[in-house]
Write a protein that holds these residues in place. Structure first.
Motif, PDB file in Angstrom:
ATOM      1  N   VAL A  69       0.806  -1.228   0.000  1.00 45.65           N
ATOM      2  CA  VAL A  69       0.000   0.000   0.000  1.00 45.65           C
ATOM      3  C   VAL A  69       0.837   1.276   0.000  1.00 45.65           C
ATOM      4  N   CYS A  70       2.146   1.162   0.001  1.00 45.31           N
ATOM      5  CA  CYS A  70       2.981   2.349   0.212  1.00 45.31           C
ATOM      6  C   CYS A  70       2.835   3.391  -0.886  1.00 45.31           C
ATOM      7  N   THR A  71       2.452   3.013  -2.091  1.00 46.94           N
ATOM      8  CA  THR A  71       2.275   4.037  -3.133  1.00 46.94           C
ATOM      9  C   THR A  71       1.116   4.973  -2.794  1.00 46.94           C
ATOM     10  N   SER A  72       0.172   4.492  -1.993  1.00 47.71           N
ATOM     11  CA  SER A  72      -0.954   5.333  -1.569  1.00 47.71           C
ATOM     12  C   SER A  72      -0.630   6.132  -0.315  1.00 47.71           C
ATOM     13  N   LEU A  73       0.536   5.902   0.249  1.00 52.73           N
ATOM     14  CA  LEU A  73       0.927   6.548   1.507  1.00 52.73           C
ATOM     15  C   LEU A  73       2.253   7.274   1.295  1.00 52.73           C
ATOM     16  N   PRO A  74       2.212   8.446   0.657  1.00 55.14           N
ATOM     17  CA  PRO A  74       3.453   9.104   0.271  1.00 55.14           C
ATOM     18  C   PRO A  74       4.308   9.611   1.429  1.00 55.14           C
ATOM     19  N   GLY A  75       3.677  10.005   2.527  1.00 54.22           N
ATOM     20  CA  GLY A  75       4.440  10.579   3.630  1.00 54.22           C
ATOM     21  C   GLY A  75       4.783   9.556   4.703  1.00 54.22           C
ATOM     22  N   TYR A  76       5.879   9.834   5.387  1.00 54.44           N
ATOM     23  CA  TYR A  76       6.314   8.970   6.490  1.00 54.44           C
ATOM     24  C   TYR A  76       5.197   8.776   7.520  1.00 54.44           C
ATOM     25  N   LEU A  77       4.581   9.879   7.956  1.00 53.80           N
ATOM     26  CA  LEU A  77       3.515   9.775   8.960  1.00 53.80           C
ATOM     27  C   LEU A  77       2.298   9.033   8.432  1.00 53.80           C
ATOM     28  N   ASP A  78       2.030   9.127   7.131  1.00 51.80           N
ATOM     29  CA  ASP A  78       0.926   8.360   6.538  1.00 51.80           C
ATOM     30  C   ASP A  78       1.176   6.864   6.708  1.00 51.80           C
ATOM     31  N   ARG A  79       2.398   6.438   6.464  1.00 59.90           N
ATOM     32  CA  ARG A  79       2.740   5.015   6.584  1.00 59.90           C
ATOM     33  C   ARG A  79       2.707   4.579   8.047  1.00 59.90           C
ATOM     34  N   VAL A  80       3.199   5.430   8.942  1.00 59.72           N
ATOM     35  CA  VAL A  80       3.154   5.110  10.376  1.00 59.72           C
ATOM     36  C   VAL A  80       1.700   4.982  10.829  1.00 59.72           C
ATOM     37  N   LYS A  81       0.852   5.946  10.432  1.00 57.61           N
ATOM     38  CA  LYS A  81      -0.562   5.901  10.829  1.00 57.61           C
ATOM     39  C   LYS A  81      -1.246   4.650  10.289  1.00 57.61           C
ATOM     40  N   PHE A  82      -0.914   4.244   9.072  1.00 53.06           N
ATOM     41  CA  PHE A  82      -1.511   3.036   8.494  1.00 53.06           C
ATOM     42  C   PHE A  82      -1.181   1.805   9.332  1.00 53.06           C
ATOM     43  N   VAL A  83       0.097   1.642   9.656  1.00 53.27           N
ATOM     44  CA  VAL A  83       0.511   0.483  10.458  1.00 53.27           C
ATOM     45  C   VAL A  83      -0.082   0.568  11.860  1.00 53.27           C
ATOM     46  N   ALA A  84      -0.068   1.754  12.457  1.00 54.18           N
ATOM     47  CA  ALA A  84      -0.633   1.927  13.797  1.00 54.18           C
ATOM     48  C   ALA A  84      -2.130   1.617  13.809  1.00 54.18           C
ATOM     49  N   LEU A  85      -2.844   2.066  12.785  1.00 55.67           N
ATOM     50  CA  LEU A  85      -4.280   1.784  12.709  1.00 55.67           C
ATOM     51  C   LEU A  85      -4.532   0.286  12.575  1.00 55.67           C
ATOM     52  N   ALA A  86      -3.742  -0.387  11.754  1.00 52.32           N
ATOM     53  CA  ALA A  86      -3.879  -1.834  11.626  1.00 52.32           C
ATOM     54  C   ALA A  86      -3.623  -2.513  12.975  1.00 52.32           C
ATOM     55  N   GLY A  87      -2.633  -2.027  13.710  1.00 51.65           N
ATOM     56  CA  GLY A  87      -2.339  -2.576  15.035  1.00 51.65           C
ATOM     57  C   GLY A  87      -3.452  -2.313  16.028  1.00 51.65           C
ATOM     58  N   LEU A  88      -4.019  -1.119  15.979  1.00 50.41           N
ATOM     59  CA  LEU A  88      -5.133  -0.795  16.867  1.00 50.41           C
ATOM     60  C   LEU A  88      -6.336  -1.688  16.581  1.00 50.41           C
ATOM     61  N   ILE A  89      -6.639  -1.878  15.304  1.00 44.55           N
ATOM     62  CA  ILE A  89      -7.743  -2.764  14.921  1.00 44.55           C
ATOM     63  C   ILE A  89      -7.487  -4.173  15.432  1.00 44.55           C
ATOM     64  N   SER A  90      -6.269  -4.654  15.247  1.00 47.03           N
ATOM     65  CA  SER A  90      -5.908  -5.997  15.703  1.00 47.03           C
ATOM     66  C   SER A  90      -6.055  -6.133  17.214  1.00 47.03           C
ATOM     67  N   ALA A  91      -5.548  -5.165  17.951  1.00 47.32           N
ATOM     68  CA  ALA A  91      -5.618  -5.207  19.417  1.00 47.32           C
ATOM     69  C   ALA A  91      -7.056  -5.160  19.911  1.00 47.32           C
ATOM     70  N   ILE A  92      -7.855  -4.283  19.320  1.00 51.93           N
ATOM     71  CA  ILE A  92      -9.252  -4.194  19.742  1.00 51.93           C
ATOM     72  C   ILE A  92      -9.986  -5.490  19.421  1.00 51.93           C
ATOM     73  N   PHE A  93      -9.813  -5.986  18.218  1.00 51.11           N
ATOM     74  CA  PHE A  93     -10.528  -7.193  17.810  1.00 51.11           C
ATOM     75  C   PHE A  93     -10.124  -8.398  18.654  1.00 51.11           C
ATOM     76  N   TYR A  94      -8.831  -8.577  18.836  1.00 53.30           N
ATOM     77  CA  TYR A  94      -8.358  -9.772  19.533  1.00 53.30           C
ATOM     78  C   TYR A  94      -8.482  -9.649  21.045  1.00 53.30           C
ATOM     79  N   ASP A  95      -7.818  -8.682  21.633  1.00 57.12           N
ATOM     80  CA  ASP A  95      -7.781  -8.595  23.098  1.00 57.12           C
ATOM     81  C   ASP A  95      -9.108  -8.134  23.696  1.00 57.12           C
ATOM     82  N   CYS A  96      -9.702  -7.103  23.136  1.00 61.81           N
ATOM     83  CA  CYS A  96     -11.006  -6.675  23.654  1.00 61.81           C
ATOM     84  C   CYS A  96     -12.059  -7.732  23.333  1.00 61.81           C
ATOM     85  N   GLY A  97     -11.866  -8.441  22.231  1.00 66.35           N
ATOM     86  CA  GLY A  97     -12.761  -9.555  21.907  1.00 66.35           C
ATOM     87  C   GLY A  97     -12.724 -10.634  22.979  1.00 66.35           C
ATOM     88  N   ASP A  98     -11.536 -10.915  23.522  1.00 69.35           N
ATOM     89  CA  ASP A  98     -11.441 -11.886  24.621  1.00 69.35           C
ATOM     90  C   ASP A  98     -12.197 -11.409  25.851  1.00 69.35           C
TER      91      ASP A  98
END
Length: 190
Positions: free
Chosen positions: A118-147
């Motif tokens: 997806v990096c071509t859609s995320l030109p800036g450094y912070l855009d790429r950081v936010k993308f990975v962080a958002l994916a991590g937040l989704i994962s944490a909420i789904f998995y851990d809060c799901g438990d």
């Protein structure tokens, strides 16, 4: 390719250090985990009623449905993880640390592949950081809060784990976003 591999290696080392700090110095063992009223008696009961390593649910569902309903209503209801029925040293053996490092490495490689896609859609450094962080937040909420929601595991413990999961993705994103950039799209880590 070399930049991506270098980013993966650096992220693996930094994440390992972050995990050591988070789990080694965190308050979970004294402030989040509950204490039994008698560890010796509890240990003996656990050995007697949970005779092998594994995960147990009490009352178990593989009995008469009416009995299960009665046992549920009367309590207790528990989720028990037997980790070492015959005991072990307080510090797990070194292979556990090596396995943890390689688990982190596999996850970081997968995140690098995701980010590379997806990096071509995320030109800036912070855009790429936010993308990975958002994916991590989704994962944490789904998995851990799901438990906590589905298995009714303790919210304080699950939130502690969720924060680590999210922070791990953030650490990985902060590093990989420096090494995986749009002009490197064709440079896949696979």
């Amino acid at each position: 390719m070399k930049r991506t591999v270098l980013g993966i290696i650096i992220a693996a080392i930094v994440l390992y250090i972050w995990g050591f700090i988070y789990w080694g110095f965190g308050p979970y063992s004294t402030m989040i985990w509950k204490k039994s009223t008698d560890d010796v008696a509890a240990g003996k009961a656990l050995q007697e009623f949970f005779p092998q390593n594994g995960t147990y649910f009490v009352p178990s569902f593989d009995q008469d449905q009416k009995l299960v309903e009665t046992l549920y209503e009367e309590g207790p209801v528990a989720y028990v993880h037997m980790l070492s029925i015959n005991g072990r040293p307080i510090m797990a053996d070194f292979s556990n640390l090596i396995q943890g490092f390689f688990l982190n490495l596999v996850v970081i490689i997968l995140i690098a592949i995701l980010l590379n896609q997806v990096c071509t859609s995320l030109p800036g450094y912070l855009d790429r950081v936010k993308f990975v962080a958002l994916a991590g937040l989704i994962s944490a909420i789904f998995y851990d809060c799901g438990d906590a929601v589905w298995w009714m595991l303790d919210w304080s413990w699950e939130l502690y784990q969720a924060f680590y999961g999210f922070s791990a993705w953030l650490v990985i994103g902060l590093i990989l976003a420096k090494f995986i950039e749009p002009e490197m799209k064709q440079d896949s880590p696979t």
